[in-house]
Design a protein around this motif. Structure first.
Motif, PDB file in Angstrom:
ATOM      1  N   ASP A 193       0.945  -1.306  -0.100  1.00 23.04           N
ATOM      2  CA  ASP A 193       0.107   0.013   0.023  1.00 23.04           C
ATOM      3  C   ASP A 193       0.989   1.288  -0.120  1.00 23.04           C
ATOM      4  O   ASP A 193       0.599   2.283  -0.784  1.00 23.04           O
ATOM      5  CB  ASP A 193      -1.069   0.093   1.162  1.00 23.04           C
ATOM      6  N   VAL A 194       1.820   1.255   0.865  1.00 18.72           N
ATOM      7  CA  VAL A 194       2.846   2.518   0.830  1.00 18.72           C
ATOM      8  C   VAL A 194       3.473   2.501  -0.342  1.00 18.72           C
ATOM      9  O   VAL A 194       3.601   3.733  -1.106  1.00 18.72           O
ATOM     10  CB  VAL A 194       3.863   2.198   1.904  1.00 18.72           C
ATOM     11  N   LEU A 195       3.932   1.529  -1.024  1.00 16.86           N
ATOM     12  CA  LEU A 195       4.516   1.725  -2.583  1.00 16.86           C
ATOM     13  C   LEU A 195       3.674   2.170  -3.220  1.00 16.86           C
ATOM     14  O   LEU A 195       3.925   2.858  -4.158  1.00 16.86           O
ATOM     15  CB  LEU A 195       5.322   0.330  -2.655  1.00 16.86           C
ATOM     16  N   ASN A 196       2.698   1.542  -3.597  1.00 17.19           N
ATOM     17  CA  ASN A 196       1.564   1.739  -4.610  1.00 17.19           C
ATOM     18  C   ASN A 196       1.037   3.435  -4.445  1.00 17.19           C
ATOM     19  O   ASN A 196       0.877   4.163  -5.561  1.00 17.19           O
ATOM     20  CB  ASN A 196       0.258   0.945  -4.592  1.00 17.19           C
ATOM     21  N   GLN A 197       0.961   3.850  -3.290  1.00 14.12           N
ATOM     22  CA  GLN A 197       0.659   5.185  -3.008  1.00 14.12           C
ATOM     23  C   GLN A 197       1.796   6.021  -3.593  1.00 14.12           C
ATOM     24  O   GLN A 197       1.784   7.033  -4.192  1.00 14.12           O
ATOM     25  CB  GLN A 197       0.389   5.409  -1.506  1.00 14.12           C
ATOM     26  N   ALA A 198       3.062   5.757  -2.958  1.00 14.71           N
ATOM     27  CA  ALA A 198       4.282   6.427  -3.282  1.00 14.71           C
ATOM     28  C   ALA A 198       4.484   6.498  -4.744  1.00 14.71           C
ATOM     29  O   ALA A 198       5.119   7.600  -5.102  1.00 14.71           O
ATOM     30  CB  ALA A 198       5.421   5.847  -2.640  1.00 14.71           C
ATOM     31  N   TYR A 199       4.208   5.619  -5.502  1.00 16.75           N
ATOM     32  CA  TYR A 199       4.623   5.402  -6.977  1.00 16.75           C
ATOM     33  C   TYR A 199       3.524   5.827  -7.953  1.00 16.75           C
ATOM     34  O   TYR A 199       3.391   5.340  -8.911  1.00 16.75           O
ATOM     35  CB  TYR A 199       5.113   4.134  -7.319  1.00 16.75           C
ATOM     36  N   GLU A 200       2.418   6.522  -7.353  1.00 21.39           N
ATOM     37  CA  GLU A 200       1.376   6.833  -8.142  1.00 21.39           C
ATOM     38  C   GLU A 200       1.688   7.812  -9.188  1.00 21.39           C
ATOM     39  O   GLU A 200       2.748   8.754  -9.219  1.00 21.39           O
ATOM     40  CB  GLU A 200       0.278   7.684  -7.445  1.00 21.39           C
ATOM     41  N   GLY A 201       1.603   7.422 -10.617  1.00 25.76           N
ATOM     42  CA  GLY A 201       1.867   8.252 -11.517  1.00 25.76           C
ATOM     43  C   GLY A 201       3.073   7.562 -12.422  1.00 25.76           C
ATOM     44  O   GLY A 201       3.614   7.897 -13.305  1.00 25.76           O
ATOM     45  N   TRP A 202       3.752   6.448 -11.882  1.00 32.49           N
ATOM     46  CA  TRP A 202       4.815   5.755 -12.293  1.00 32.49           C
ATOM     47  C   TRP A 202       4.406   4.557 -12.907  1.00 32.49           C
ATOM     48  O   TRP A 202       2.914   4.124 -12.481  1.00 32.49           O
ATOM     49  CB  TRP A 202       5.940   5.362 -11.380  1.00 32.49           C
TER      50      TRP A 202
END
Length: 238
Positions: A193-202
Motif C-alpha cells: 500500500d505504501v509503495l503503490n501510493q508513493a509511486y502513483e503516476g509511475w
C-alpha cells in the motif's frame, strides 16, 4: 519502535553483517551472497537497450553482491554505479571486490545510512534498494526515502525495491519464537500500500511476494529468519 529498540536492532544487524562480510566472499557458494538477484540484472539489460551511459545507485549494497555483477555489464565511458552501505566493512569490501573483478573504474563505494542518503536530482537511470528499506526507522522515513529516490531519477529510470515483511525469527533447535530485531517490520499488504501510493503516476512493472527463510547467527542461539519477501519495480514516466 522505541529509540532504544531501534538502536538494539541496528546493532544486531551491524554485528550480523560484519561477521558475514569477514567470513564470506560475494559470488561464492555458501551464503545468500553467492549470486546477484536475477531481476536486478534483467532490469539493467532493459535499460541498456536504450542508454549506453548508465548511472546507478545500489542502496544497501553490502560488499557488492549486486553491485559487482551490475558493473560488469557497464561499458559507456560515463557509466557509474555508486554502492552505499552503513557498514565500514561493507564499504571496504566493495572497494576490494571492484578491484578484484576489474570494475573499479565504474564503481564508487560510499558509507551512509539509506534513511539519510542524498540523491543528486534527475541523475540516476536505475536505483536498486534490495534488503535495506526495512532498516529505516519508521513508515514515515520509508516514504521520505522513496521521495528522495524519485527526485534523483531521470525520465525512464527504474527503481527495483525488495523488502522483507512479516518478519519472524525462531530458534533452529527448538522452534521457539524470538522477538525479531528489525527496525521496520511491516505487514506485506501494508508495504505494498505504501509503495503503490508513493509511486502513483509511475509505471509499475512488477509486484511480487514470496516466502523465504534464512539460517542466521544473529542472537545468542542460531535462528531461522522467516519473512514474506516482496518485490516492487516501477519506472518514471514523466
Amino acid at each position: 519502535m522505541s529509540q532504544a529498540n531501534f538502536e538494539e536492532a541496528r546493532q544486531a544487524e551491524e554485528a550480523y553483517h560484519s561477521k558475514l562480510y569477514q567470513e564470506n566472499d560475494i559470488l561464492e557458494p555458501g551464503t545468500w551472497m553467492s549470486r546477484p538477484i536475477p531481476l536486478v540484472m534483467e532490469l539493467l539489460d532493459r535499460i541498456l537497450l536504450h542508454r549506453s551511459d548508465v548511472r546507478i545507485m545500489d542502496l544497501g549494497s553490502g560488499a557488492g553482491r549486486n553491485t559487482i555483477p551490475l558493473a560488469q555489464k557497464l561499458q559507456g565511458n560515463e557509466s557509474r554505479i555508486i554502492g552505499v552501505d552503513l557498514l565500514e566493512e561493507a564499504v571496504q569490501k566493495l572497494q576490494e571486490n571492484a578491484e578484484k573483478y576489474g570494475v573499479q573504474r565504474f564503481v564508487e563505494s560510499r558509507q551512509g545510512d539509506a534513511e539519510h542518503t542524498d540523491f543528486q536530482e534527475n541523475h540516476y537511470d536505475y536505483i536498486v534498494a534490495c534488503g535495506c528499506l526495512e532498516h529505516v526507522s519508521s513508515e514515515k522515513a520509508l516514504r521520505e526515502v522513496i521521495q528522495r529516490m524519485q527526485k534523483g531519477t531521470r525520465l525512464g529510470g527504474i527503481h527495483c525495491i525488495a523488502m522483507n515483511t512479516n518478519i519472524e525469527e525462531v530458534e533452529q533447535e527448538t522452534g521457539k519464537a524470538v522477538e525479531p530485531l528489525i527496525e521496520l517490520n511491516l505487514q506485506s499488504q501494508q508495504a505494498f500500500d505504501v509503495l503503490n501510493q508513493a509511486y502513483e503516476g509511475w509505471n509499475v512493472l512488477k509486484e511480487h511476494s514470496v516466502l523465504q527463510s534464512i539460517e542466521e547467527e544473529k542472537y545468542d542461539t542460531p535462528t531461522e529468519f522467516r519473512s514474506q519477501s516482496i518485490t516492487f519495480v516501477a519506472q518514471r514516466l514523466k
